[in-house]
Design an enzyme around this catalytic site. Structure first.
Site, short mmCIF file in Angstrom:
data_model
loop_
_atom_site.label_atom_id
_atom_site.label_comp_id
_atom_site.label_asym_id
_atom_site.label_seq_id
_atom_site.Cartn_x
_atom_site.Cartn_y
_atom_site.Cartn_z
N GLN A 1 0.83 -1.20 0.00
CA GLN A 1 0.00 0.00 0.00
C GLN A 1 0.87 1.26 0.00
OE1 GLN A 1 -2.47 -0.19 3.46
NE2 GLN A 1 -3.36 -2.17 2.93
N LYS B 1 -10.83 -7.99 15.56
CA LYS B 1 -10.38 -6.61 15.75
C LYS B 1 -9.95 -6.33 17.19
CE LYS B 1 -13.11 -4.48 12.06
NZ LYS B 1 -14.12 -3.44 11.73
#
Length: 489
Positions: free
Chosen positions: A187, A378
């Site tokens: 990224q 998460k």
């Protein structure tokens, strides 16, 4: 006597913005010339010529977004004032059917992309979740099974933040015995900005790491296109792309979604679930002016939005994707998201959501799926639940254990269980929770091995006190408070 009562000022040529030396790819105007000079300054702090070239490429990508955001900022109205908002009507919604499968020829046109987000918990992609396997190991196992049993070649693309490159790339070697072609895409990294000036808060490129962020899901389309990977996949005969976050271990590969796309001639399909108690940052799909859009719950706190929660699972036609990227017609809405403060100044980062692309594609649809297709890891509470015997793994797919005959238990771990390191320090083994209804743990609590939890269990260690749950202990409908330390002999 002078002709004019007041002296006439000399006419001067309007001063032009000072040009940027290295960032001239985008249109130069007064709204962006300062950020360009700022990027020139940051570029000068890089010693390596190869790294400077890489930085220039990244920042030209950043400037594409920044320039559009700066141009649109003044014209933007609050969404609640500018559009009429409705929940998606039935014609936009499909119903999930696991019995509806695509044929092998359609599955052979599929590619998988998993995004690894740059958050404190993202390294869960390299930590064991189930049977010694990480979330990425589970994905590889799924693809390997399909490729072997159907004699096809579904590739896996990993979109990796630069900060996790060293954590994830070594994993590629352990997958060498799997029939999976793994491709990696790093990224881009963009600078965080002062909210008042929209200039970078970074002092340099390499050491001031907190002043930079990895692009989020909304940039993945452009990253695929600019890297040449999209063209490569198309040349290999791939037509469909399944996008999901690496933290979602419930996002298995199912042919029913491809069948829906081919039968409906839909270029963009998104999985949604019912979420009765949404958080402010949760995203939901709405309809405005006949098109689907994605909004955060915080934008519409008073409106009922529960049935169209965005899971992050997207199925897209790559030919249609390339067409929109080639014609520069995939401009997603840009948001300035709060990223904390530096001193007394607020910091933001520019982000886009991949799901917002839905209104730019032909015949887009939402498909309501079971909650089991959204199992994100998460938090440590998620990690404990999914690691336990409540779930089992079948060829890389997480399913509820056959011995679990009622709803999934609620697990709430306190502040002492925030990081993965703290989690493994406090759990010497994963407790059996097959008969658990509810678990709450707060304070300094440690668990031994072979523990069984049943019913409702609440453990609260007082401030400055410690509770040790000994190995082999069975807790059923128990409340433990204060301090407890048992030494094993």
């Amino acid at each position: 006597m002078p002709l004019f009562k007041n002296p006439v000022r000399r006419f001067r040529k309007k001063e032009q913005p000072h040009p940027s030396k290295h960032f001239q790819k985008q249109r130069m105007d007064s709204s962006t010339c300062e950020i360009r000079r700022d990027l020139d300054r940051l570029r000068s702090t890089i010693g390596s010529s190869a790294r400077r070239k890489e930085f220039t490429t990244e920042m030209n990508s950043f400037l594409e977004i920044y320039t559009r955001y700066a141009a649109e900022k003044a014209a933007c109205l609050p969404i609640t004032e500018s559009i009429d908002i409705q929940n998606p009507p039935p014609e936009y919604m499909l119903e999930y059917s696991a019995s509806s499968e695509a044929d092998i020829s359609t599955l052979s046109k599929l590619a998988i992309l998993r995004t690894v987000k740059s958050s404190d918990f993202s390294t869960v992609g390299t930590h064991a979740i189930k049977d010694g396997m990480s979330s990425l190991d589970l994905v590889v196992q799924q693809i390997d099974y399909l490729n072997v049993t159907m004699d096809i070649d579904i590739p896996l693309i990993l979109l990796i933040p630069p900060s996790f490159r060293d954590d994830i790339l070594p994993s590629l070697g352990k997958w060498s015995n799997k029939r999976v072609n793994v491709k990696t895409l790093i990224q881009p990294r963009f600078p965080k900005l002062y909210s008042d000036s929209l200039l970078s808060c970074a002092k340099d490129v390499d050491t001031d790491k907190d002043a930079w962020y990895s692009t989020q899901d909304g940039y993945l389309y452009r990253a695929l296109f600019s890297s040449g990977l999209l063209d490569q996949l198309l040349s290999e005969g791939k037509e469909f792309l399944f996008i999901a976050g690496s933290e979602n271990v419930g996002a298995g590969i199912e042919g029913c979604f491809l069948k829906h796309m081919t039968e409906m001639r839909s270029d963009f399909l998104v999985e949604v679930i019912n979420k009765p108690l949404p958080d402010a940052e949760d995203e939901f799909f709405i309809v405005s002016k006949g098109s689907l859009h994605l909004l955060k719950r915080s934008v519409l706190p008073s409106q009922k939005l529960s049935g169209s929660f965005f899971t992050g699972n997207i199925w897209v036609n790559m030919k249609a994707l390339k067409e929109r990227l080639s014609t520069d017609s995939l401009n997603l809405p840009i948001s300035a998201i709060s990223a904390g403060t530096v001193g007394d100044r607020h910091i933001v980062q520019l982000e886009m959501s991949a799901g917002e692309a839905i209104h730019l594609f032909k015949n887009p649809r939402l498909i309501r799926v079971p909650s089991g297709r959204y199992l994100p890891v998460k938090t440590c509470s998620d990690l404990l639940l999914l690691s336990s015997d409540v779930y089992s793994s079948r060829r890389g797919n997480m399913v509820v254990s056959e011995n679990r005959t009622f709803k999934i238990p609620v697990v709430k771990l306190g502040e002492r269980f925030k990081t993965i390191t703290e989690f493994y320090d406090r759990f010497k083994g994963i407790p059996s929770m097959i008969e658990l209804d509810h678990l709450t743990v707060t304070g300094d609590v440690h668990f031994g091995k072979g523990i069984i939890l049943r019913g409702t269990v609440i453990i609260i260690a007082d401030e400055g006190q410690r509770i040790d749950i000994p190995s082999g202990c069975i807790l059923e409908n128990r409340l433990l408070t204060g301090s407890l330390a048992i030494t094993e002999l």
